[in-house]
Design a protein around this motif. Structure first.
Motif, short mmCIF file in Angstrom:
data_model
loop_
_atom_site.label_atom_id
_atom_site.label_comp_id
_atom_site.label_asym_id
_atom_site.label_seq_id
_atom_site.Cartn_x
_atom_site.Cartn_y
_atom_site.Cartn_z
N THR A 1 0.84 -1.20 0.00
CA THR A 1 0.00 0.00 0.00
C THR A 1 0.87 1.25 0.00
O THR A 1 1.99 1.25 0.53
CB THR A 1 -0.93 0.08 1.24
OG1 THR A 1 -0.13 0.19 2.42
CG2 THR A 1 -1.84 -1.12 1.35
N ILE A 2 0.33 2.31 -0.58
CA ILE A 2 0.93 3.64 -0.53
C ILE A 2 -0.19 4.56 -0.06
O ILE A 2 -1.23 4.67 -0.70
CB ILE A 2 1.45 4.09 -1.90
CG1 ILE A 2 2.55 3.15 -2.39
CG2 ILE A 2 1.95 5.53 -1.83
CD1 ILE A 2 2.99 3.40 -3.83
N GLU A 3 0.03 5.21 1.10
CA GLU A 3 -0.99 6.07 1.69
C GLU A 3 -0.33 7.36 2.16
O GLU A 3 0.89 7.48 2.15
CB GLU A 3 -1.65 5.37 2.88
CG GLU A 3 -2.29 4.04 2.51
CD GLU A 3 -2.70 3.23 3.73
OE1 GLU A 3 -3.90 3.11 3.95
OE2 GLU A 3 -1.80 2.75 4.45
N TYR B 1 3.29 12.56 6.00
CA TYR B 1 4.15 11.43 5.65
C TYR B 1 3.54 10.65 4.50
O TYR B 1 2.32 10.47 4.45
CB TYR B 1 4.30 10.46 6.83
CG TYR B 1 5.11 10.99 7.96
CD1 TYR B 1 6.49 10.80 8.00
CD2 TYR B 1 4.51 11.67 9.01
CE1 TYR B 1 7.23 11.29 9.06
CE2 TYR B 1 5.25 12.16 10.07
CZ TYR B 1 6.62 11.97 10.09
OH TYR B 1 7.36 12.46 11.13
N ILE B 2 4.38 10.16 3.62
CA ILE B 2 3.97 9.12 2.69
C ILE B 2 4.24 7.82 3.44
O ILE B 2 5.35 7.60 3.94
CB ILE B 2 4.78 9.17 1.39
CG1 ILE B 2 4.50 10.47 0.64
CG2 ILE B 2 4.45 7.96 0.51
CD1 ILE B 2 5.37 10.66 -0.60
N VAL B 3 3.24 6.97 3.54
CA VAL B 3 3.37 5.72 4.29
C VAL B 3 3.30 4.55 3.31
O VAL B 3 2.34 4.43 2.54
CB VAL B 3 2.24 5.58 5.33
CG1 VAL B 3 2.44 4.33 6.17
CG2 VAL B 3 2.16 6.81 6.21
N VAL C 1 6.85 -1.43 7.32
CA VAL C 1 6.21 -0.14 7.05
C VAL C 1 7.30 0.93 7.07
O VAL C 1 8.24 0.85 7.86
CB VAL C 1 5.09 0.18 8.08
CG1 VAL C 1 5.63 0.22 9.50
CG2 VAL C 1 4.37 1.47 7.74
N ALA C 2 7.15 1.92 6.19
CA ALA C 2 8.09 3.04 6.15
C ALA C 2 7.30 4.34 6.04
O ALA C 2 6.32 4.42 5.31
CB ALA C 2 9.05 2.91 4.97
N TRP C 3 7.73 5.33 6.83
CA TRP C 3 7.15 6.67 6.80
C TRP C 3 8.18 7.61 6.18
O TRP C 3 9.30 7.69 6.68
CB TRP C 3 6.82 7.16 8.21
CG TRP C 3 5.72 6.44 8.91
CD1 TRP C 3 4.40 6.76 8.92
CD2 TRP C 3 5.84 5.29 9.76
NE1 TRP C 3 3.70 5.88 9.72
CE2 TRP C 3 4.55 4.97 10.25
CE3 TRP C 3 6.91 4.48 10.16
CZ2 TRP C 3 4.30 3.90 11.10
CZ3 TRP C 3 6.67 3.41 11.00
CH2 TRP C 3 5.37 3.13 11.46
N VAL D 1 13.27 9.46 7.19
CA VAL D 1 12.59 8.20 6.93
C VAL D 1 12.56 7.41 8.24
O VAL D 1 13.55 7.33 8.94
CB VAL D 1 13.35 7.37 5.87
CG1 VAL D 1 12.68 6.02 5.66
CG2 VAL D 1 13.47 8.13 4.57
N THR D 2 11.39 6.85 8.56
CA THR D 2 11.26 5.96 9.71
C THR D 2 10.79 4.62 9.19
O THR D 2 9.93 4.55 8.32
CB THR D 2 10.26 6.53 10.74
OG1 THR D 2 10.70 7.83 11.12
CG2 THR D 2 10.17 5.65 11.96
N PHE D 3 11.35 3.56 9.73
CA PHE D 3 11.11 2.21 9.21
C PHE D 3 10.81 1.29 10.39
O PHE D 3 11.40 1.44 11.45
CB PHE D 3 12.40 1.76 8.49
CG PHE D 3 12.27 0.50 7.72
CD1 PHE D 3 11.72 0.49 6.46
CD2 PHE D 3 12.73 -0.70 8.26
CE1 PHE D 3 11.62 -0.69 5.74
CE2 PHE D 3 12.63 -1.87 7.55
CZ PHE D 3 12.08 -1.87 6.28
N ASP D 4 9.90 0.35 10.22
CA ASP D 4 9.60 -0.61 11.29
C ASP D 4 9.06 -1.90 10.70
O ASP D 4 8.58 -1.93 9.56
CB ASP D 4 8.58 -0.03 12.27
CG ASP D 4 8.72 -0.62 13.68
OD1 ASP D 4 9.40 -1.65 13.85
OD2 ASP D 4 8.16 -0.03 14.61
#
Length: 160
Positions: free
Chosen positions: A53-55, A63-65, A77-79, A85-88
């Protein structure tokens, strides 16, 4: 007289049709631009191999999520914001399906519009947008890892 009214009506319909076409074209163009930007960011800054998904999350910062799977198949998931950039890993998160169940139980009869991973500072969360029985928008935030409700806002402007 009738001929003049018919010509004016036809011209008005042509102008209206052109305006609608322009509006729809610009909306679709924005969506394609967002997707292209997200795919470029994913390729450049993460190890996401498959995008699910791209949200967009719009909190204090937009943020693009992107959710997907990394090269070994682990859900992630990446923000992406302008600055960082945040990644989890999604396997550590409270599942989206359970967030939906909790929201449905808390707001019986509500229609869920969307559920998106959010980020406020360092705090990861789920944002649930729903329309309640009174036809009002509600924004409900759940902790990303535990699923505990953090806060909720109700807009007293009915959905039109």
């Amino acid at each position: 007289m009738w001929k003049r009214i018919l010509i004016i009506s036809a011209c008005a319909l042509v102008v209206l049709g052109a305006s609608l076409y322009q509006l729809l074209s610009s909306l679709l163009s924005e969506r394609h631009t967002l997707e292209a930007e997200a795919r470029a960011l994913v390729a450049e800054k993460t190890n996401i191999a498959e995008i699910d998904t791209i949200e967009v999350y719009r909190g204090r910062e937009a943020y693009i999520v992107v959710t997907g799977k990394n090269k070994v198949g682990t859900p992630v998931v990446a923000w992406f914001s302008k600055e960082h950039v945040t990644f989890d890993l999604l396997e550590k998160a409270f599942p989206r399906t359970k967030v939906k169940q909790v929201a449905e139980a808390s707001y019986p009869g509500a229609q869920i519009e969307r559920i998106v991973p959010g980020l406020e500072g360092d705090k990861k969360l789920w944002e649930v947008t729903l329309v309640d029985k009174q036809n009002r928008y509600n924004y409900v935030y759940y902790d990303f890892l535990t699923g505990q409700k953090i806060r909720a806002y109700t807009l007293n402007i009915p959905k039109s």
